[in-house]
Design a protein around this motif. Structure first.
Motif, PDB file in Angstrom:
ATOM      1  N   MET A  87       0.972  -1.243  -0.045  1.00 17.43           N
ATOM      2  CA  MET A  87       0.182  -0.136  -0.028  1.00 17.43           C
ATOM      3  C   MET A  87       0.832   1.310  -0.012  1.00 17.43           C
ATOM      4  N   THR A  88       0.604   2.347  -0.832  1.00 19.47           N
ATOM      5  CA  THR A  88       1.298   3.387  -0.916  1.00 19.47           C
ATOM      6  C   THR A  88       1.135   4.376   0.299  1.00 19.47           C
ATOM      7  N   TYR A  89       1.987   5.368   0.635  1.00 15.25           N
ATOM      8  CA  TYR A  89       1.794   6.031   1.650  1.00 15.25           C
ATOM      9  C   TYR A  89       0.548   7.085   1.552  1.00 15.25           C
ATOM     10  N   GLU A  90       0.308   7.614   0.280  1.00 17.54           N
ATOM     11  CA  GLU A  90      -0.969   8.491  -0.028  1.00 17.54           C
ATOM     12  C   GLU A  90      -2.116   7.587   0.262  1.00 17.54           C
ATOM     13  N   LEU A  91      -2.506   6.135  -0.213  1.00 11.49           N
ATOM     14  CA  LEU A  91      -3.499   5.445  -0.144  1.00 11.49           C
ATOM     15  C   LEU A  91      -3.592   5.261   1.601  1.00 11.49           C
ATOM     16  N   ARG A  92      -2.711   4.914   2.196  1.00  9.05           N
ATOM     17  CA  ARG A  92      -2.610   4.572   3.531  1.00  9.05           C
ATOM     18  C   ARG A  92      -3.250   5.837   4.352  1.00  9.05           C
ATOM     19  N   ILE A  93      -2.783   7.215   4.062  1.00  8.93           N
ATOM     20  CA  ILE A  93      -3.177   8.228   4.766  1.00  8.93           C
ATOM     21  C   ILE A  93      -4.422   8.508   4.502  1.00  8.93           C
ATOM     22  N   GLN A  94      -4.936   8.442   3.019  1.00 14.98           N
ATOM     23  CA  GLN A  94      -6.171   8.483   2.639  1.00 14.98           C
ATOM     24  C   GLN A  94      -7.346   7.851   3.375  1.00 14.98           C
ATOM     25  N   GLN A  95      -7.033   6.411   3.544  1.00 17.32           N
ATOM     26  CA  GLN A  95      -7.823   5.485   4.334  1.00 17.32           C
ATOM     27  C   GLN A  95      -7.923   5.947   6.013  1.00 17.32           C
ATOM     28  N   ALA A  96      -6.995   6.437   6.244  1.00 21.41           N
ATOM     29  CA  ALA A  96      -6.890   6.768   7.753  1.00 21.41           C
ATOM     30  C   ALA A  96      -7.556   8.166   8.063  1.00 21.41           C
ATOM     31  N   LEU A  97      -7.664   8.928   7.015  1.00 22.04           N
ATOM     32  CA  LEU A  97      -8.305  10.283   7.285  1.00 22.04           C
ATOM     33  C   LEU A  97      -9.744  10.003   7.175  1.00 22.04           C
ATOM     34  N   GLN A  98      -9.880   9.267   6.188  1.00 24.22           N
ATOM     35  CA  GLN A  98     -11.531   8.809   5.865  1.00 24.22           C
ATOM     36  C   GLN A  98     -12.159   8.041   7.143  1.00 24.22           C
ATOM     37  N   TRP A  99     -11.287   7.468   7.838  1.00 24.95           N
ATOM     38  CA  TRP A  99     -11.683   6.554   9.131  1.00 24.95           C
ATOM     39  C   TRP A  99     -11.951   7.924  10.175  1.00 24.95           C
ATOM     40  N   TRP A 100     -10.722   8.524  10.259  1.00 26.88           N
ATOM     41  CA  TRP A 100     -11.195   9.881  11.337  1.00 26.88           C
ATOM     42  C   TRP A 100     -12.102  10.524  10.949  1.00 26.88           C
ATOM     43  N   SER A 101     -12.460  11.085   9.690  1.00 24.74           N
ATOM     44  CA  SER A 101     -13.597  11.825   9.318  1.00 24.74           C
ATOM     45  C   SER A 101     -15.034  11.247   9.901  1.00 24.74           C
ATOM     46  N   GLU A 104      -8.381  -0.191  13.147  1.00 29.01           N
ATOM     47  CA  GLU A 104      -8.633   1.169  13.691  1.00 29.01           C
ATOM     48  C   GLU A 104      -7.223   1.588  14.476  1.00 29.01           C
ATOM     49  N   LEU A 105      -6.367   0.828  14.827  1.00 34.76           N
ATOM     50  CA  LEU A 105      -5.284   1.134  15.545  1.00 34.76           C
ATOM     51  C   LEU A 105      -4.127   1.939  14.497  1.00 34.76           C
ATOM     52  N   THR A 106      -4.178   1.330  13.314  1.00 32.33           N
ATOM     53  CA  THR A 106      -3.411   1.685  12.209  1.00 32.33           C
ATOM     54  C   THR A 106      -3.799   3.178  11.637  1.00 32.33           C
ATOM     55  N   TYR A 107      -5.176   3.137  11.691  1.00 28.25           N
ATOM     56  CA  TYR A 107      -5.890   4.421  11.059  1.00 28.25           C
ATOM     57  C   TYR A 107      -5.479   5.495  12.306  1.00 28.25           C
ATOM     58  N   LEU A 108      -5.697   5.292  13.579  1.00 28.52           N
ATOM     59  CA  LEU A 108      -5.633   6.134  14.481  1.00 28.52           C
ATOM     60  C   LEU A 108      -4.284   6.639  14.439  1.00 28.52           C
ATOM     61  N   GLY A 109      -3.282   5.979  14.204  1.00 34.35           N
ATOM     62  CA  GLY A 109      -1.741   6.298  14.397  1.00 34.35           C
ATOM     63  C   GLY A 109      -1.502   7.040  13.156  1.00 34.35           C
ATOM     64  N   ASP A 110      -2.048   6.531  11.980  1.00 30.82           N
ATOM     65  CA  ASP A 110      -1.596   7.650  10.825  1.00 30.82           C
ATOM     66  C   ASP A 110      -2.544   8.924  10.661  1.00 30.82           C
ATOM     67  N   SER A 111      -3.529   8.932  11.172  1.00 30.11           N
ATOM     68  CA  SER A 111      -4.443  10.140  11.185  1.00 30.11           C
ATOM     69  C   SER A 111      -3.755  11.104  12.143  1.00 30.11           C
ATOM     70  N   LEU A 112      -3.163  10.800  13.342  1.00 29.01           N
ATOM     71  CA  LEU A 112      -2.638  11.492  14.245  1.00 29.01           C
ATOM     72  C   LEU A 112      -1.478  12.242  13.541  1.00 29.01           C
ATOM     73  N   GLU A 113      -0.610  11.401  13.102  1.00 34.55           N
ATOM     74  CA  GLU A 113       0.735  11.661  12.269  1.00 34.55           C
ATOM     75  C   GLU A 113       0.642  12.697  11.409  1.00 34.55           C
ATOM     76  N   PHE A 114      -0.348  12.543  10.655  1.00 34.94           N
ATOM     77  CA  PHE A 114      -0.824  13.617   9.373  1.00 34.94           C
ATOM     78  C   PHE A 114      -1.437  14.783   9.951  1.00 34.94           C
ATOM     79  N   LEU A 115      -2.157  14.736  10.986  1.00 34.44           N
ATOM     80  CA  LEU A 115      -2.846  15.999  11.755  1.00 34.44           C
ATOM     81  C   LEU A 115      -2.179  16.788  12.368  1.00 34.44           C
TER      82      LEU A 115
END
Length: 213
Positions: free
Chosen positions: A1-15, A182-193
């Protein structure tokens, strides 16, 4: 999975998670607060029309309804924007945790907050609080049985660190816990935000989370 796709999924989960919270709050207002305010208003209209002399018991009942209504509004306000968020992140964290402690008497909470804290932007503080809330939501599930949660906030050299250490009675839970997406989504969202770091390590029977920014 590319970094962009991973962040996209994380932010979609956060939203999705934040949108769901707002939806549930709106439902509570419609199903509870608005109904309660309508009932109080109707009762006042009846009293005005009938010009009745109220007994002490009736006065007590109406006072109780108004007090409950006020308490519900205070709780709603705190959920939408935690109290003290403009002044102190440690106090905001303690206020956020109070309902969790009360609703989970079987879990031992140890909360270690500093007496003073440097200024944080409201945006950053709110993200930290929401991330902590999401972590607790993920952690305190029926199939996960933590017996103790230690939460501390400390400054480091040039960063700040929120640590959440979760101790389980059943070591097998850690395998289930570690595989939750959810744990991966949470970590990626926080790092990006907040341009920080979010990671955890496991050492039986404890899992330690670190939020650094």
């Amino acid at each position: 999975m590319t970094y962009e796709l991973r962040i996209q999924q994380a932010l979609q989960w956060w939203s999705y998670r934040q949108s769901k919270k707002l939806f549930l709050e709106a439902e509570k207002i419609r199903d509870s607060l608005l109904q309660e305010s309508f009932t109080i208003r109707r009762n006042l209209d009846v009293l005005k029309i009938n010009d009745l002399n109220l007994s002490i018991h009736q006065i007590s009942e109406y006072t109780k309804k108004i007090d409950n209504f006020h308490h519900s509004l205070v709780q709603l306000s705190d959920r939408l924007c935690p109290v003290y968020i403009q002044d102190s992140l440690p106090l905001s964290i303690q206020c956020l945790l109070a309902p969790w402690v009360a609703s989970h008497p079987h879990v031992y909470f140890h909360i270690d907050m500093p007496g003073s804290w440097q200024h944080e932007s409201i945006e950053c503080s709110l993200i930290i609080l929401r991330a902590l809330e999401e972590l607790l939501t993920i952690t305190l599930r029926e199939f996960l049985t933590p017996i103790a949660i230690h939460i501390s906030l400390k400054p480091t050299d040039n960063t700040r660190q929120l640590t959440v250490k979760i101790t389980y009675s059943d070591i097998s839970n850690q395998t289930v816990y570690s595989n939750l997406p959810e744990l991966t989504y949470l970590g990626d969202s926080l790092e990006f935000l907040i341009s920080g770091k979010c990671f955890y390590n496991s050492k039986n029977p404890r899992i330690s989370w670190y939020f650094c920014w």
